[in-house]
Structures are given as C-alpha cells and as structure tokens.
Design a protein around this motif. Structure first.
Motif, PDB file in Angstrom:
ATOM      1  N   GLY A  67      90.662  37.627 -10.925  1.00 13.72           N
ATOM      2  CA  GLY A  67      91.044  38.741 -10.055  1.00 13.72           C
ATOM      3  C   GLY A  67      92.349  38.490  -9.308  1.00 13.72           C
ATOM      4  O   GLY A  67      92.951  39.417  -8.771  1.00 13.72           O
ATOM      5  N   ARG A  73      79.420  31.605  -8.240  1.00 15.42           N
ATOM      6  CA  ARG A  73      79.984  32.170  -9.464  1.00 15.42           C
ATOM      7  C   ARG A  73      80.484  31.119 -10.455  1.00 15.42           C
ATOM      8  O   ARG A  73      80.867  31.464 -11.579  1.00 15.42           O
ATOM      9  CB  ARG A  73      81.122  33.147  -9.107  1.00 15.42           C
ATOM     10  N   ASP A 111      77.031  38.467  -9.440  1.00 13.80           N
ATOM     11  CA  ASP A 111      78.388  39.012  -9.594  1.00 13.80           C
ATOM     12  C   ASP A 111      78.908  38.926 -11.030  1.00 13.80           C
ATOM     13  O   ASP A 111      80.102  39.176 -11.271  1.00 13.80           O
ATOM     14  CB  ASP A 111      79.351  38.275  -8.648  1.00 13.80           C
ATOM     15  N   HIS A 162      91.126  39.376  -3.478  1.00 11.39           N
ATOM     16  CA  HIS A 162      91.930  38.922  -4.616  1.00 11.39           C
ATOM     17  C   HIS A 162      93.304  39.582  -4.587  1.00 11.39           C
ATOM     18  O   HIS A 162      93.462  40.673  -4.046  1.00 11.39           O
ATOM     19  CB  HIS A 162      91.266  39.346  -5.940  1.00 11.39           C
ATOM     20  N   ARG A 222      89.887  32.384  -3.064  1.00 12.60           N
ATOM     21  CA  ARG A 222      89.250  31.998  -4.337  1.00 12.60           C
ATOM     22  C   ARG A 222      90.166  31.180  -5.252  1.00 12.60           C
ATOM     23  O   ARG A 222      89.703  30.546  -6.187  1.00 12.60           O
ATOM     24  CB  ARG A 222      88.804  33.244  -5.088  1.00 12.60           C
ATOM     25  N   GLY A 224      75.195  41.082  -4.701  1.00 15.51           N
ATOM     26  CA  GLY A 224      76.560  40.608  -4.945  1.00 15.51           C
ATOM     27  C   GLY A 224      77.268  40.210  -3.651  1.00 15.51           C
ATOM     28  O   GLY A 224      76.977  40.735  -2.573  1.00 15.51           O
ATOM     29  N   LEU A 225      78.222  39.303  -3.784  1.00 18.29           N
ATOM     30  CA  LEU A 225      78.985  38.820  -2.621  1.00 18.29           C
ATOM     31  C   LEU A 225      79.796  39.951  -2.004  1.00 18.29           C
ATOM     32  O   LEU A 225      80.261  40.846  -2.708  1.00 18.29           O
ATOM     33  CB  LEU A 225      79.960  37.724  -3.060  1.00 18.29           C
ATOM     34  N   GLU A 271      86.013  39.695 -15.170  1.00 18.79           N
ATOM     35  CA  GLU A 271      87.433  39.368 -15.035  1.00 18.79           C
ATOM     36  C   GLU A 271      87.648  38.004 -14.364  1.00 18.79           C
ATOM     37  O   GLU A 271      88.669  37.362 -14.588  1.00 18.79           O
ATOM     38  CB  GLU A 271      88.126  40.443 -14.186  1.00 18.79           C
ATOM     39  N   ASP A 272      86.678  37.579 -13.538  1.00 21.09           N
ATOM     40  CA  ASP A 272      86.947  36.398 -12.714  1.00 21.09           C
ATOM     41  C   ASP A 272      86.776  35.030 -13.379  1.00 21.09           C
ATOM     42  O   ASP A 272      87.552  34.121 -13.091  1.00 21.09           O
ATOM     43  CB  ASP A 272      86.133  36.484 -11.420  1.00 21.09           C
ATOM     44  N   PHE A 321      81.309  41.185 -13.064  1.00 25.02           N
ATOM     45  CA  PHE A 321      82.766  41.135 -12.852  1.00 25.02           C
ATOM     46  C   PHE A 321      83.378  40.040 -13.738  1.00 25.02           C
ATOM     47  O   PHE A 321      83.836  39.006 -13.264  1.00 25.02           O
ATOM     48  CB  PHE A 321      83.065  40.949 -11.363  1.00 25.02           C
ATOM     49  N   ILE A 378      80.391  45.894  -2.979  1.00 29.08           N
ATOM     50  CA  ILE A 378      80.457  44.440  -3.176  1.00 29.08           C
ATOM     51  C   ILE A 378      81.884  44.030  -3.580  1.00 29.08           C
ATOM     52  O   ILE A 378      82.103  43.145  -4.407  1.00 29.08           O
ATOM     53  CB  ILE A 378      79.384  43.926  -4.174  1.00 29.08           C
ATOM     54  N   ASP A 379      82.840  44.700  -2.922  1.00 29.04           N
ATOM     55  CA  ASP A 379      84.252  44.315  -2.949  1.00 29.04           C
ATOM     56  C   ASP A 379      84.901  44.349  -4.332  1.00 29.04           C
ATOM     57  O   ASP A 379      85.864  43.606  -4.583  1.00 29.04           O
ATOM     58  CB  ASP A 379      84.444  42.904  -2.351  1.00 29.04           C
ATOM     59  N   ALA A 380      84.384  45.193  -5.209  1.00 26.94           N
ATOM     60  CA  ALA A 380      84.960  45.215  -6.555  1.00 26.94           C
ATOM     61  C   ALA A 380      85.653  46.540  -6.839  1.00 26.94           C
ATOM     62  O   ALA A 380      85.408  47.547  -6.173  1.00 26.94           O
ATOM     63  CB  ALA A 380      83.874  44.956  -7.592  1.00 26.94           C
ATOM     64  N   CYS A 401      87.994  44.499 -12.221  1.00 31.78           N
ATOM     65  CA  CYS A 401      87.010  43.395 -12.185  1.00 31.78           C
ATOM     66  C   CYS A 401      85.998  43.430 -13.323  1.00 31.78           C
ATOM     67  O   CYS A 401      85.439  42.407 -13.697  1.00 31.78           O
ATOM     68  CB  CYS A 401      86.223  43.427 -10.884  1.00 31.78           C
TER      69      CYS A 401
HETATM   70  C1  CIR Z   1      82.926  38.700  -5.525  1.00 35.97           C
HETATM   71  O1  CIR Z   1      83.026  38.626  -4.300  1.00 35.97           O
HETATM   72  O2  CIR Z   1      83.211  37.774  -6.264  1.00 35.97           O
HETATM   73  C2  CIR Z   1      82.416  39.992  -6.124  1.00 35.97           C
HETATM   74  N1  CIR Z   1      81.449  40.574  -5.252  1.00 35.97           N
HETATM   75  C3  CIR Z   1      83.555  40.962  -6.378  1.00 35.97           C
HETATM   76  C4  CIR Z   1      84.499  40.466  -7.437  1.00 35.97           C
HETATM   77  C5  CIR Z   1      85.616  41.386  -7.688  1.00 35.97           C
HETATM   78  N2  CIR Z   1      86.379  40.924  -8.773  1.00 35.97           N
HETATM   79  C6  CIR Z   1      87.671  41.149  -8.944  1.00 35.97           C
HETATM   80  O3  CIR Z   1      88.319  41.702  -8.077  1.00 35.97           O
HETATM   81  N3  CIR Z   1      88.229  40.677 -10.032  1.00 35.97           N
END
Ligand code: CIR
Length: 255
Positions: A116, A86, A61, A163, A132, A18-19, A66-67, A64, A244-246, A250
């Motif tokens: 996000g 993505r 990813d 986000h 993003r 994941g990113l 939500e994105d 997640f 992975i920043d979530a 998410c």
């Molecule tokens: C990304 O960088 O897109 C994913 N690794 C993490 C996404 C997190 N999503 C969110 O906050 N809604």
C-alpha cells in the motif's frame, strides 16, 4: 495502469475485526462481501483476468492482497507487512505468485514494507515511508525493484496517514490524483496534480485500470471533477472497507 491480470482474495468472516486507526464501528461481512463482488465485476468489465483466492479466517485483513506482495510484469516481490497480525499473509500468497511469475524475489529481513506504500508510475516506483514501511524495508525494497530493472524512489507519507497510496493514485502517464496534504510535500512536482476536494480525502485511493478510473461512490465531488476532466469513472461502494482504513487499490495485485 494497463493491466491484463489481477489477484484478489475473498473476504473472511473475520474481516469485521480488520485493523483500523479510528473505530467507527465494525463493517459487516455481508457489506464487505458485496463491495468485493462489485469490485471483481468492475475488474472483469475493465478487461482483466481475475484470479480469486479463498478467504483466510486467520487473517482479518487478508482481503487486502495489495500489502503482502508487489507485482510487475517483470516479476513479483514478497514483502514483509509492517503490522504484526498481517506478517503471515505473505506465506499464504507465496505459492500463487510462484505459480504465476518466473521471477519471485524476497524482501530480506529485518525491514518492513507494505504494498500500500508503493505507487508505480512511468517515471519511478515511489515507496512511501510510513508506520508500516520503515527505512530499512524501503531501501531493501528499492534494491529488489532495481533487480527487476526499475528505478525506485523513497518518499515521505504525511503524518497519521496509513499508507502512501491512502492519499494518492495514478490517473495516467503524467497525472496523479492526490490529497492536498500529500501534494503539499512536493513529491508530485513532476506530475500534473489533480487535487481531491476538501472533505473527500479517502477518495484519493482511486484505481486506474485500463480505460476506467474506479472511485469510491461516497465521493460525488471527486467523481464529478474526474468526469469533467474526461476520465471514464466507475463509482464503486467503499463504505464498509473504509471502516477498516481501506480503499480500492488495497483489494488487488495488478500487472
Ligand atoms: C490494515 O490496516 O492493514 C487494513 N485494515 C487496511 C489495509 C489497506 N491496504 C492498503 O491501503 N493497501
């Protein structure tokens, strides 16, 4: 924050790739899967019906959900994620949303927007500009939100934060949980602001669902603070997805 339904997607084995902005090592698939399973159980305990979509190996990813989309009881909006890897997630979730919602709108090109970056509050739907979500995307998204009968507001996300919702969440009709750096920008001046204790910034991505507030279990001072304020806190492990920043928002689409 009153929800009847959520959509989640199983993690793929590729989730380990994941990113992330800073590499603190890969998460493990088993670890992410365990965190995701606990999240689904907590959602069911909170009284929502959970639709679980299958894993997508081609999209690391895609857990997640939500994105790539934004949902309201009034309808769904198919988004255009701002990260190249993505973009294809939107087409993957489209059939499910067309099945479940009567009204499904498309964010028009060329703008980008990630779910996000969107915080739905009773006052407005806040859209944070970020790496993003660009201005063209945010403006087009505002127009889609207006078509669904809601008011949108475009705001800034602090520099270097993935986000808008990485740094905040809605706690109830008039209260938000926010990092100090986001609160400082003044976006929440019309809310009661509960500020995250210094050093626990990733706890800001909490999630109010019906009677409970889900909070990362790695953040004891935030949990204690919310508990003292009278919120019913459900701690959930986010150590692996955090790599992975979530955070907790998410992993679901909620309405
Ligand atoms: C990304 O960088 O897109 C994913 N690794 C993490 C996404 C997190 N999503 C969110 O906050 N809604």
């Amino acid at each position: 924050y009153h929800f009847n339904s959520v959509i989640v997607r199983e993690p793929s084995h590729s989730v380990v790739n994941g990113l992330r902005a800073d590499d603190r090592g890969n998460p493990t698939y088993e670890g992410v899967k365990a965190e995701h399973d606990a999240y689904i159980a907590a959602m069911r305990d909170a009284g929502v019906e959970v639709t679980v979509l299958p894993a997508l190996e081609a999209f690391p990813d895609s857990i997640f959900v939500e994105d790539p989309a934004l949902v309201f009881p009034e309808g769904a909006i198919l988004l255009r994620p701002g990260a190249l890897s993505r973009v294809g997630e939107t087409a993957e979730i489209t059939p499910t949303l067309r099945d479940m919602f009567e009204t499904v709108l498309d964010l028009p090109s060329p703008g980008f927007a990630d779910g996000g970056d969107v915080l739905t509050t009773p006052k407005s739907v806040m859209i944070g500009l970020s790496a993003r979500t660009d201005k063209v995307g945010a403006e087009a998204l505002s127009a889609c939100i207006a078509k669904l009968g809601r008011k949108a507001e475009i705001v800034a996300t602090p520099e270097g934060v993935l986000h808008f919702k990485t740094d905040c969440s809605l706690l109830d009709d008039e209260s938000v949980l926010s990092t100090a750096r986001l609160a400082r920008s003044g976006v929440f001046k019309d809310f009661k602001q509960i500020i995250i204790p210094e050093g626990e910034e990733p706890a800001a991505n909490a999630l109010r669902v019906n009677d409970v507030v889900m909070v990362g279990s790695d953040f004891p001072r935030t949990i204690e603070m919310l508990d003292k304020l009278g919120y019913k806190v459900v701690p959930l492990k986010t150590t692996q997805i955090g790599k992975i920043d979530a955070g907790l928002s998410c992993m679901s689409l909620r309405w």
